[in-house]
Design an enzyme around this catalytic site. Sequence first.
Site, PDB file in Angstrom:
ATOM      1  N   LYS A 140       0.885  -1.173   0.000  1.00  0.00           N
ATOM      2  CA  LYS A 140       0.000   0.000   0.000  1.00  0.00           C
ATOM      3  C   LYS A 140       0.921   1.220   0.000  1.00  0.00           C
ATOM      4  O   LYS A 140       1.452   1.618   1.022  1.00  0.00           O
ATOM      5  CB  LYS A 140      -0.897  -0.011   1.243  1.00  0.00           C
TER       6      LYS A 140
ATOM      7  N   GLY B  28       7.068   5.654   7.937  1.00  0.00           N
ATOM      8  CA  GLY B  28       6.238   6.854   7.941  1.00  0.00           C
ATOM      9  C   GLY B  28       6.464   7.627   9.223  1.00  0.00           C
ATOM     10  O   GLY B  28       7.513   7.497   9.870  1.00  0.00           O
ATOM     11  N   SER B  29       5.466   8.389   9.609  1.00  0.00           N
ATOM     12  CA  SER B  29       5.650   9.270  10.764  1.00  0.00           C
ATOM     13  C   SER B  29       5.477   8.508  12.083  1.00  0.00           C
ATOM     14  O   SER B  29       4.855   7.438  12.116  1.00  0.00           O
ATOM     15  CB  SER B  29       4.630  10.396  10.698  1.00  0.00           C
TER      16      SER B  29
ATOM     17  N   GLY C 268       2.977   5.424  13.054  1.00  0.00           N
ATOM     18  CA  GLY C 268       3.620   4.203  13.565  1.00  0.00           C
ATOM     19  C   GLY C 268       2.956   3.727  14.852  1.00  0.00           C
ATOM     20  O   GLY C 268       2.762   2.515  15.046  1.00  0.00           O
TER      21      GLY C 268
ATOM     22  N   GLU D 178       9.881   2.092  10.735  1.00  0.00           N
ATOM     23  CA  GLU D 178      10.946   3.066  10.464  1.00  0.00           C
ATOM     24  C   GLU D 178      10.277   4.435  10.498  1.00  0.00           C
ATOM     25  O   GLU D 178       9.532   4.783   9.580  1.00  0.00           O
ATOM     26  CB  GLU D 178      11.575   2.838   9.082  1.00  0.00           C
TER      27      GLU D 178
ATOM     28  N   CYS E 132      14.012  11.398   6.156  1.00  0.00           N
ATOM     29  CA  CYS E 132      13.981  11.034   7.572  1.00  0.00           C
ATOM     30  C   CYS E 132      15.327  11.358   8.209  1.00  0.00           C
ATOM     31  O   CYS E 132      15.412  11.579   9.407  1.00  0.00           O
ATOM     32  CB  CYS E 132      13.645   9.563   7.734  1.00  0.00           C
TER      33      CYS E 132
ATOM     34  N   GLU F 112       9.721  17.144  14.387  1.00  0.00           N
ATOM     35  CA  GLU F 112      10.089  16.925  12.988  1.00  0.00           C
ATOM     36  C   GLU F 112       9.265  17.874  12.098  1.00  0.00           C
ATOM     37  O   GLU F 112       8.037  17.829  12.106  1.00  0.00           O
ATOM     38  CB  GLU F 112       9.804  15.462  12.593  1.00  0.00           C
TER      39      GLU F 112
HETATM   40  P1  NAD Z   1       2.702   9.024   7.040  1.00  0.00           P
HETATM   41  O1  NAD Z   1       2.862   8.378   8.367  1.00  0.00           O
HETATM   42  O2  NAD Z   1       1.707  10.123   6.927  1.00  0.00           O
HETATM   43  O3  NAD Z   1       2.265   7.942   5.932  1.00  0.00           O
HETATM   44  C1  NAD Z   1       3.050   6.821   5.643  1.00  0.00           C
HETATM   45  C2  NAD Z   1       2.152   5.727   5.058  1.00  0.00           C
HETATM   46  O4  NAD Z   1       1.246   5.283   6.061  1.00  0.00           O
HETATM   47  C3  NAD Z   1       1.293   6.172   3.867  1.00  0.00           C
HETATM   48  O5  NAD Z   1       1.251   5.148   2.921  1.00  0.00           O
HETATM   49  C4  NAD Z   1      -0.074   6.360   4.508  1.00  0.00           C
HETATM   50  O6  NAD Z   1      -1.147   6.198   3.599  1.00  0.00           O
HETATM   51  C5  NAD Z   1      -0.074   5.251   5.540  1.00  0.00           C
HETATM   52  N1  NAD Z   1      -0.999   5.435   6.665  1.00  0.00           N
HETATM   53  C6  NAD Z   1      -1.461   6.601   7.203  1.00  0.00           C
HETATM   54  N2  NAD Z   1      -2.301   6.336   8.227  1.00  0.00           N
HETATM   55  C7  NAD Z   1      -2.371   4.983   8.348  1.00  0.00           C
HETATM   56  C8  NAD Z   1      -3.069   4.107   9.229  1.00  0.00           C
HETATM   57  N3  NAD Z   1      -3.859   4.568  10.197  1.00  0.00           N
HETATM   58  N4  NAD Z   1      -2.894   2.780   9.067  1.00  0.00           N
HETATM   59  C9  NAD Z   1      -2.076   2.299   8.111  1.00  0.00           C
HETATM   60  N5  NAD Z   1      -1.406   3.077   7.234  1.00  0.00           N
HETATM   61  C10 NAD Z   1      -1.535   4.409   7.365  1.00  0.00           C
HETATM   62  O7  NAD Z   1       4.151   9.491   6.579  1.00  0.00           O
HETATM   63  P2  NAD Z   1       4.595  10.307   5.269  1.00  0.00           P
HETATM   64  O8  NAD Z   1       4.146  11.720   5.412  1.00  0.00           O
HETATM   65  O9  NAD Z   1       4.181   9.558   4.057  1.00  0.00           O
HETATM   66  O10 NAD Z   1       6.188  10.215   5.369  1.00  0.00           O
HETATM   67  C11 NAD Z   1       6.955  11.073   6.126  1.00  0.00           C
HETATM   68  C12 NAD Z   1       7.384  10.430   7.423  1.00  0.00           C
HETATM   69  O11 NAD Z   1       8.086   9.214   7.144  1.00  0.00           O
HETATM   70  C13 NAD Z   1       8.370  11.284   8.211  1.00  0.00           C
HETATM   71  O12 NAD Z   1       8.054  11.217   9.574  1.00  0.00           O
HETATM   72  C14 NAD Z   1       9.716  10.616   7.936  1.00  0.00           C
HETATM   73  O13 NAD Z   1      10.709  10.854   8.903  1.00  0.00           O
HETATM   74  C15 NAD Z   1       9.309   9.190   7.878  1.00  0.00           C
HETATM   75  N6  NAD Z   1      10.308   8.385   7.169  1.00  0.00           N
HETATM   76  C16 NAD Z   1      11.093   7.537   7.896  1.00  0.00           C
HETATM   77  C17 NAD Z   1      12.086   6.784   7.278  1.00  0.00           C
HETATM   78  C18 NAD Z   1      12.955   5.827   8.058  1.00  0.00           C
HETATM   79  O14 NAD Z   1      13.532   4.935   7.435  1.00  0.00           O
HETATM   80  N7  NAD Z   1      13.090   5.962   9.373  1.00  0.00           N
HETATM   81  C19 NAD Z   1      12.276   6.909   5.897  1.00  0.00           C
HETATM   82  C20 NAD Z   1      11.455   7.793   5.182  1.00  0.00           C
HETATM   83  C21 NAD Z   1      10.472   8.518   5.835  1.00  0.00           C
END
Ligand code: NAD
Length: 502
Positions: free
Chosen positions: A177, A230-231, A235, A252, A286, A387
């Site tokens: 997804k 993601g965020s 998470g 992550e 990130c 962040e």
């Molecule tokens: P986000 O958390 O908004 O979304 C990430 C993914 O999660 C998307 O596909 C989104 O549709 C999905 N999602 C959202 N709500 C959900 C839920 N309730 N259940 C399941 N899936 C859900 O993050 P973003 O804005 O896409 O990315 C930016 C974030 O990602 C930043 O915090 C960044 O630091 C982090 N990031 C971390 C790493 C790492 O390796 N540590 C790498 C890249 C990005």
Amino acid sequence: MAVAEHRSKNYVGGEWIDGTSGATFESRVPATGETLATFPRSTAEDVDRAVAAAKEAFEEWRLVPAPERGNVLFRFARLLEEQKDELTELMSREMGKVLAEAGGDVQEAIDMSIYMGGEGRRLFGHTTPSELREKFQMSVRMPVGVVGAITPWNFPIAIPAWKLAPALVAGNTVVLKPAEDTPLLAERFIELLGEAGLPDGAVNLVHGFGEEAGERLVRHPDVPIITFTGSRETGVAVTKAAADGLKHVHLELGGKNGIMVMDDADLDLAVEGIVWSAFGTSGQRCTAASRVIVHEAIYGELQKRLVARAEQMKIGPGWDPETDLGPVINREALDKIHSYTGIGADEGAKLLTGGEQVSEGDLGKGFFYRPTIFADVDPQMRIAQEEIFGPTTALIPVKSFDEAIRVTNGIRYGLSSSIFTRDVNKAFRAMRDLQTGITYINAGTTGAEVHLPFGGTKDTGNGHREAGQAALDVFTEWKSVYVDYSGKLQRAQIDNVEHPAP
Ligand code: NAD
């Protein structure tokens, strides 16, 4: 640049199919605000179909010899290489990165596929002697089943590769997804995996929103592993949703990475490292350096040089080879980044440069923000703790190396850190004392390679690592196997009394 209208689909069981509800969402070009393509806004039913296809395919894929599974990844790497220019250009449109960085993103996927392809001939377990005679024992890695992969938009080709390559080589099948901001790139990625020769159902793609398709995937009873990038906030939600199913959850999450610049640093090099880490990918990594912890002896000089460099950066669309700084991903991100400029000013930090949206000419139609530097930042201010995920960095003056370590560690995240110094003792102390999963010496906070573990401590994750051999721990279960060839019942801990330990 002409932008073709394109209507896309989910990929389930080897077929491109529409979503069941007929509802859609759009992907946009962040540099212009134009619509790029339309995608199915998938429902729980769409996810269920994809999981069913992945579950069925698992029974066959897990039995394909691992070297053959690896060969599929080698072919995938070759296809990515052939399509690298096209994918790079598409990334500069759909995600907004400048060409060099978009090319690096695709290259990371190539490297990861080659590395994990090689795991097809390793996937090492252990053999170890038994405490009993005529008994053999070993541990082997077992695939687990259907992996639910949920990815962000900032590394739209690399991050799916970081998850799917180890998952597949280990014998699992996958439902991906992808982020709602970069679905077209995810689609190209999956198309190429199919072309590389994966059997139908081994990989499936479901477009859609996190709280709908994403959450269903996390809760699905037939998905034992969730790998999520993601965020932090999402998470936490994913962890809670997966708890009832006692799933393996690999997270992550965010970062608030700091670069320490000591009074003996090579300042030219430090400036290069800071600019690359703070403003590369418009600060949307990130591992972005959103804090610079600076020794007071060089604080004034570093400010001057950094501001000069930031103000020279050419802002423009990612596909223009002259561009240094591309757009941020969408309007919401732009508003969030700008709100932090207000927060920093209200907290009493000094805005040295930037702090506004770019509104001149065509750039006003896109989501561009000037590189922004705050000085005189207190380590407890929100701009030094939260962040921001944009081209904003905070300069924090310190009096000593020890204070710099304390400040750099004084945040909830633990992804990446760096130190610029010519003193080898300080470099080694920093390697020991910085509480992050990654530490760089005389380089910025970004630049990981695929064969070392990638991930962070504290709130950046939950103890797992991506990339390298460590990634296999996410996607496999250990099985210990005991083979007794004595022809009699030998009891461990009871019958091994010939030569007892002293
Ligand atoms: P986000 O958390 O908004 O979304 C990430 C993914 O999660 C998307 O596909 C989104 O549709 C999905 N999602 C959202 N709500 C959900 C839920 N309730 N259940 C399941 N899936 C859900 O993050 P973003 O804005 O896409 O990315 C930016 C974030 O990602 C930043 O915090 C960044 O630091 C982090 N990031 C971390 C790493 C790492 O390796 N540590 C790498 C890249 C990005």
